[in-house]
Design a protein around this motif. Structure first.
Motif, PDB file in Angstrom:
ATOM      1  N   VAL A 293      -1.059  23.585 -21.021  1.00 30.91           N
ATOM      2  CA  VAL A 293      -1.176  22.327 -20.272  1.00 30.91           C
ATOM      3  C   VAL A 293       0.114  22.101 -19.485  1.00 30.91           C
ATOM      4  CG1 VAL A 293      -1.507  19.833 -20.399  1.00 30.91           C
ATOM      5  CG2 VAL A 293      -2.730  21.327 -22.006  1.00 30.91           C
ATOM      6  N   SER A 294       0.002  22.134 -18.153  1.00 29.37           N
ATOM      7  CA  SER A 294       1.152  21.914 -17.269  1.00 29.37           C
ATOM      8  C   SER A 294       1.094  20.486 -16.734  1.00 29.37           C
ATOM      9  CB  SER A 294       1.121  22.916 -16.113  1.00 29.37           C
ATOM     10  OG  SER A 294       2.312  22.849 -15.359  1.00 29.37           O
ATOM     11  N   ILE A 295       2.205  19.769 -16.818  1.00 26.97           N
ATOM     12  CA  ILE A 295       2.234  18.335 -16.495  1.00 26.97           C
ATOM     13  C   ILE A 295       3.086  18.102 -15.244  1.00 26.97           C
ATOM     14  CG2 ILE A 295       2.904  16.046 -17.320  1.00 26.97           C
ATOM     15  CD1 ILE A 295       2.289  17.082 -20.176  1.00 26.97           C
ATOM     16  N   HIS A 296       2.492  17.420 -14.271  1.00 26.48           N
ATOM     17  CA  HIS A 296       3.134  17.208 -12.974  1.00 26.48           C
ATOM     18  C   HIS A 296       2.913  15.781 -12.466  1.00 26.48           C
ATOM     19  CE1 HIS A 296       4.024  21.503 -11.900  1.00 26.48           C
ATOM     20  NE2 HIS A 296       3.185  21.674 -12.916  1.00 26.48           N
ATOM     21  N   VAL A 297       3.588  15.474 -11.332  1.00 26.72           N
ATOM     22  CA  VAL A 297       3.412  14.214 -10.610  1.00 26.72           C
ATOM     23  C   VAL A 297       3.101  14.557  -9.168  1.00 26.72           C
ATOM     24  CG1 VAL A 297       4.547  12.119  -9.810  1.00 26.72           C
ATOM     25  CG2 VAL A 297       4.902  12.898 -12.149  1.00 26.72           C
ATOM     26  N   ASN A 298       2.205  13.828  -8.557  1.00 28.03           N
ATOM     27  CA  ASN A 298       1.679  14.148  -7.235  1.00 28.03           C
ATOM     28  C   ASN A 298       2.451  13.453  -6.119  1.00 28.03           C
ATOM     29  OD1 ASN A 298      -0.161  15.549  -5.655  1.00 28.03           O
ATOM     30  ND2 ASN A 298      -1.920  14.863  -6.848  1.00 28.03           N
ATOM     31  N   TYR A 299       2.182  13.893  -4.884  1.00 22.43           N
ATOM     32  CA  TYR A 299       2.777  13.264  -3.692  1.00 22.43           C
ATOM     33  C   TYR A 299       1.846  13.492  -2.502  1.00 22.43           C
ATOM     34  CZ  TYR A 299       6.049  11.936  -0.034  1.00 22.43           C
ATOM     35  OH  TYR A 299       6.638  11.317   1.030  1.00 22.43           O
ATOM     36  N   ALA A 300       1.782  12.509  -1.597  1.00 22.19           N
ATOM     37  CA  ALA A 300       1.003  12.659  -0.365  1.00 22.19           C
ATOM     38  C   ALA A 300       1.682  11.872   0.746  1.00 22.19           C
ATOM     39  CB  ALA A 300      -0.431  12.167  -0.562  1.00 22.19           C
ATOM     40  N   ASP A 301       1.597  12.381   1.972  1.00 23.53           N
ATOM     41  CA  ASP A 301       2.140  11.649   3.117  1.00 23.53           C
ATOM     42  C   ASP A 301       1.407  10.324   3.306  1.00 23.53           C
ATOM     43  OD1 ASP A 301       4.024  13.564   3.710  1.00 23.53           O
ATOM     44  OD2 ASP A 301       2.701  14.669   5.057  1.00 23.53           O
ATOM     45  N   ASN A 302       0.120  10.312   2.991  1.00 23.60           N
ATOM     46  CA  ASN A 302      -0.667   9.076   3.042  1.00 23.60           C
ATOM     47  C   ASN A 302      -0.401   8.285   1.775  1.00 23.60           C
ATOM     48  OD1 ASN A 302      -2.527   7.020   3.175  1.00 23.60           O
ATOM     49  ND2 ASN A 302      -4.317   8.346   3.406  1.00 23.60           N
ATOM     50  N   ILE A 303       0.358   7.213   1.894  1.00 17.96           N
ATOM     51  CA  ILE A 303       0.786   6.477   0.703  1.00 17.96           C
ATOM     52  C   ILE A 303      -0.337   5.707   0.025  1.00 17.96           C
ATOM     53  CG2 ILE A 303       3.162   6.265   1.485  1.00 17.96           C
ATOM     54  CD1 ILE A 303       2.496   3.453   2.402  1.00 17.96           C
ATOM     55  N   THR A 304      -1.513   5.676   0.623  1.00 17.79           N
ATOM     56  CA  THR A 304      -2.645   5.031  -0.044  1.00 17.79           C
ATOM     57  C   THR A 304      -3.300   5.975  -1.050  1.00 17.79           C
ATOM     58  OG1 THR A 304      -4.234   5.691   1.669  1.00 17.79           O
ATOM     59  CG2 THR A 304      -3.093   3.593   1.970  1.00 17.79           C
TER      60      THR A 304
ATOM     61  N   GLY B  94      -0.249  11.134 -11.369  1.00 12.87           N
ATOM     62  CA  GLY B  94      -0.414  10.090 -10.350  1.00 12.87           C
ATOM     63  C   GLY B  94       0.479  10.422  -9.170  1.00 12.87           C
ATOM     64  N   PHE B  95       0.450   9.572  -8.159  1.00 17.17           N
ATOM     65  CA  PHE B  95       1.195   9.823  -6.923  1.00 17.17           C
ATOM     66  C   PHE B  95       2.486   9.016  -6.896  1.00 17.17           C
ATOM     67  CE2 PHE B  95      -2.905  11.437  -5.883  1.00 17.17           C
ATOM     68  CZ  PHE B  95      -2.719  12.359  -4.857  1.00 17.17           C
ATOM     69  N   LEU B  96       3.597   9.725  -6.859  1.00 23.73           N
ATOM     70  CA  LEU B  96       4.890   9.050  -6.763  1.00 23.73           C
ATOM     71  C   LEU B  96       5.033   8.372  -5.404  1.00 23.73           C
ATOM     72  CD1 LEU B  96       7.194   8.748  -8.757  1.00 23.73           C
ATOM     73  CD2 LEU B  96       8.329  10.683  -7.670  1.00 23.73           C
ATOM     74  N   SER B  97       4.254   8.820  -4.430  1.00 20.92           N
ATOM     75  CA  SER B  97       4.302   8.246  -3.083  1.00 20.92           C
ATOM     76  C   SER B  97       3.517   6.949  -2.967  1.00 20.92           C
ATOM     77  CB  SER B  97       3.751   9.265  -2.072  1.00 20.92           C
ATOM     78  OG  SER B  97       2.509   9.789  -2.516  1.00 20.92           O
ATOM     79  N   ASN B  98       2.757   6.605  -3.999  1.00 19.80           N
ATOM     80  CA  ASN B  98       1.951   5.381  -3.992  1.00 19.80           C
ATOM     81  C   ASN B  98       2.627   4.322  -4.852  1.00 19.80           C
ATOM     82  OD1 ASN B  98      -0.396   3.779  -5.626  1.00 19.80           O
ATOM     83  ND2 ASN B  98      -1.000   4.097  -3.499  1.00 19.80           N
ATOM     84  N   SER B  99       2.781   3.119  -4.345  1.00 15.53           N
ATOM     85  CA  SER B  99       3.553   2.091  -5.051  1.00 15.53           C
ATOM     86  C   SER B  99       2.940   1.716  -6.402  1.00 15.53           C
ATOM     87  CB  SER B  99       3.695   0.839  -4.172  1.00 15.53           C
ATOM     88  OG  SER B  99       2.424   0.323  -3.821  1.00 15.53           O
ATOM     89  N   GLU B 100       1.608   1.644  -6.482  1.00 13.89           N
ATOM     90  CA  GLU B 100       0.958   1.282  -7.751  1.00 13.89           C
ATOM     91  C   GLU B 100       1.145   2.383  -8.792  1.00 13.89           C
ATOM     92  OE1 GLU B 100      -3.063  -0.221  -7.609  1.00 13.89           O
ATOM     93  OE2 GLU B 100      -2.776  -0.952  -5.572  1.00 13.89           O
ATOM     94  N   ASP B 101       0.878   3.625  -8.400  1.00 18.96           N
ATOM     95  CA  ASP B 101       1.071   4.736  -9.336  1.00 18.96           C
ATOM     96  C   ASP B 101       2.534   4.860  -9.731  1.00 18.96           C
ATOM     97  OD1 ASP B 101      -1.598   5.226  -9.062  1.00 18.96           O
ATOM     98  OD2 ASP B 101      -1.404   7.282  -8.335  1.00 18.96           O
ATOM     99  N   ARG B 102       3.430   4.716  -8.748  1.00 18.60           N
ATOM    100  CA  ARG B 102       4.857   4.869  -9.016  1.00 18.60           C
ATOM    101  C   ARG B 102       5.336   3.842 -10.040  1.00 18.60           C
ATOM    102  NH1 ARG B 102       6.323   4.893  -4.176  1.00 18.60           N
ATOM    103  NH2 ARG B 102       6.982   2.739  -3.879  1.00 18.60           N
ATOM    104  N   ALA B 103       4.805   2.623  -9.966  1.00 21.14           N
ATOM    105  CA  ALA B 103       5.192   1.583 -10.924  1.00 21.14           C
ATOM    106  C   ALA B 103       4.845   1.997 -12.350  1.00 21.14           C
ATOM    107  CB  ALA B 103       4.502   0.261 -10.562  1.00 21.14           C
ATOM    108  N   LYS B 104       3.731   2.717 -12.515  1.00 25.70           N
ATOM    109  CA  LYS B 104       3.327   3.178 -13.850  1.00 25.70           C
ATOM    110  C   LYS B 104       4.152   4.389 -14.277  1.00 25.70           C
ATOM    111  CE  LYS B 104      -1.435   1.472 -13.441  1.00 25.70           C
ATOM    112  NZ  LYS B 104      -2.876   1.823 -13.398  1.00 25.70           N
ATOM    113  N   LEU B 105       4.386   5.297 -13.348  1.00 28.55           N
ATOM    114  CA  LEU B 105       5.098   6.529 -13.667  1.00 28.55           C
ATOM    115  C   LEU B 105       6.566   6.289 -14.018  1.00 28.55           C
ATOM    116  CD1 LEU B 105       3.576   8.716 -10.820  1.00 28.55           C
ATOM    117  CD2 LEU B 105       3.194   9.051 -13.271  1.00 28.55           C
ATOM    118  N   THR B 106       7.081   5.116 -13.677  1.00 33.88           N
ATOM    119  CA  THR B 106       8.480   4.788 -13.966  1.00 33.88           C
ATOM    120  C   THR B 106       8.612   3.699 -15.035  1.00 33.88           C
ATOM    121  OG1 THR B 106       8.457   3.250 -12.084  1.00 33.88           O
ATOM    122  CG2 THR B 106       9.288   5.471 -11.669  1.00 33.88           C
ATOM    123  N   ASN B 107       7.509   3.414 -15.715  1.00 34.95           N
ATOM    124  CA  ASN B 107       7.483   2.383 -16.754  1.00 34.95           C
ATOM    125  C   ASN B 107       7.277   3.067 -18.104  1.00 34.95           C
ATOM    126  OD1 ASN B 107       6.110   0.485 -18.664  1.00 34.95           O
ATOM    127  ND2 ASN B 107       6.417  -0.967 -16.995  1.00 34.95           N
TER     128      ASN B 107
END
Length: 498
Positions: free
Chosen positions: A390-401, A463-476
């Motif tokens: 199981v490889s664990i990562h965090v996503n990113y996209a230019d489209n912040i939505t 989740g997407f570090l580029s998305n504000s909602e996901d980022r709030a969870k990924l840093t909590n």
């Protein structure tokens, strides 16, 4: 005499409109923009009366009504008005482009009102930025200050291009400035303390393009030192193969699986098993499972068996490889000071602790900020007789939505990709349910770490570090715990399914 009087008044009007910005007369009748020593002072003060509007001419005089300075001549641009801010382009700190269509440009920092919308721009539209104020960017629009929500804008470099990928990281060796352009004569955006680690996107004429507090800028390259590049490291594999015995069942995960007389790949093939068949497992030594088939002892390569405990915890003695993505010189996705590698390691460590508490034998491809290569992670998995990966990562996209959790499996000829899908589905669904993430589903993706392993393997994008909602969870930390608990429950669910 009458003609001379009229001519004098018209002359005075023309002079006052062309040279001076007219203001309210003072209460005493004086006109503050005209020096008392000026040759036309008396005539102008006799003409301009004390009214609420500077251009209100008293009724009863030779000229009456409302007079505007543009009545006398035309100009391409409006003249500066006293007390009104004039945009100073030398104060621009950066350039952004919209990441979405129909981005509202507002005259105030209030997204709850439509009355303050002064315009919109579509995806790719560019705006000059004067300041970052909380969640808002202060920009120029139609020669006036305005505001856009910074979530829907991305900074560009000084030439209007995307920043691109991080080339390396450096540490400041002294207190230095970040400049708008690659020259010390341009505007200073911010001052950076010594011993601060920064990403480098490109090098221009002795300056590095970096990002400080979310804003791109240029720093003097000679005032930094490269962060030491770590050599790829592979954790030491288990020296002796683990031996497991007990009440075990093995379900075949591929077609035409060889049952051999002895525990080696050159031994005589006694028969072949079909996908979905079950065999009784007496014991496991390394990669070989001793099984009973048609009343006789034989051996099967355990990579192609799903080992199922028939008593006790479903995870007991299962050998699970947890792979925290990236690490060391490879930070993965970076937003500001938040790096993917740190989130992946934090979640992976918690998952490992939970699995070990349930009796599993867990190995991590890295336990600190080191950099195992992708191939090294695969070798490590095989050297340690892993049963799932199981490889664990965090996503990113230019489209912040873009947001949500997605899990990948690889499909290669002859593999057990249905097991990958099962494992991925259980893990993905647990995260979506427990962390309340958007479900981006389980999908195929031939990443090296999962395509080259010969056991069920998945890659989880939390989740997407580029998305504000996901980022709030990924840093909590509370949500980090939920992510880890969900992965643990997904693995448990996989092994609980017979």
């Amino acid at each position: 005499m009458y003609f001379k009087k009229v001519s004098l008044m018209l002359c005075i009007l023309f002079i006052s409109a062309s040279i001076f910005t007219i203001h309210n007369a003072s209460a005493s009748g004086g006109f503050e923009d005209i020096s008392p020593k000026h040759e036309a002072y008396e005539e102008i003060n006799n003409f301009v009366v004390n009214k609420s509007s500077f251009a209100d001419v008293a009724v009863g005089r030779e000229l009456s009504g409302y007079v505007e300075q543009h009545s006398f001549f035309k100009s391409e641009k409006e003249l500066p008005v006293k007390g009104v801010a004039v945009l100073d382009t030398s104060q621009v700190i950066g350039l952004v482009s919209s990441t979405t269509d129909g981005l509202n440009i507002r005259k105030s920092k209030d997204s709850s009102s439509k009355a303050n919308i002064v315009g919109t721009i579509n995806k790719g539209g560019k705006l000059s930025v004067y300041a970052v104020e909380g969640d808002w960017l202060k920009v120029s629009y139609n020669d006036a200050f305005a505001f856009v929500y910074k979530t829907y804008a991305q900074f560009l470099d000084v030439d209007g291009n995307a920043l691109g990928n991080i080339q390396k990281q450096v540490t400041t060796t002294q207190s230095i400035n970040s400049y708008v352009k690659p020259t010390s004569s341009s505007k200073v955006i911010s001052t950076i303390n010594s011993k601060v680690k920064l990403p480098v996107y490109k090098t221009v004429n002795g300056y590095y393009l970096t990002v400080v507090n979310g804003v791109p800028g240029y720093i003097v390259a000679d005032s930094t030192a490269d962060v030491k590049v770590e050599k790829p490291s592979i954790p030491n594999p288990t020296q002796t193969p683990p031996t497991v015995s007990g009440d075990l069942l093995g379900r075949v995960t591929v077609d035409n699986l060889n049952i051999r007389k002895e525990a080696n790949s050159t031994s005589t093939v006694l028969c072949k098993l079909k996908k979905g068949e079950y065999v009784q497992v007496n014991s496991i030594n390394g990669y070989w499972a001793q099984v009973i088939y048609n009343g006789q002892e034989a051996y099967v390569h355990k990579s192609y068996l799903k080992i199922l405990n028939q008593s006790g915890n479903a995870l007991k003695d299962r050998i699970i490889i947890i792979d925290p993505g990236h690490g060391g010189k490879d930070p993965g996705t970076v937003v500001g000071t938040i790096a993917e590698k740190n989130i992946a390691l934090k979640v992976s460590t918690l998952v490992t602790q939970k699995l070990e508490a349930a009796g599993a034998k867990v190995l991590m491809t890295r336990t600190g900020d080191t950099y195992p290569t992708r191939e090294g992670r695969v070798d490590f998995t095989h050297a340690n007789y892993g049963e799932i990966f199981v490889s664990i990562h965090v996503n990113y996209a230019d489209n912040i939505t873009a947001q949500g959790t997605e899990t990948f499996f690889a499909k290669t000829p002859g593999d057990m990709h249905q097991e990958d899908i099962d494992l991925g589905t259980f893990v993905n669904n647990q995260i979506v349910k427990n962390v309340n993430m958007k479900d981006r589903k389980v999908k195929k993706g031939n990443f090296i770490v999962i395509a080259n392993t010969n056991i069920p393997a998945i890659l989880v994008e939390l989740g997407f570090l580029s998305n504000s909602e996901d980022r709030a969870k990924l840093t909590n930390d509370q949500y980090i715990e939920l992510f880890a608990e969900s992965i643990y429950k997904g693995i448990l669910e996989y092994y609980s399914k017979q």
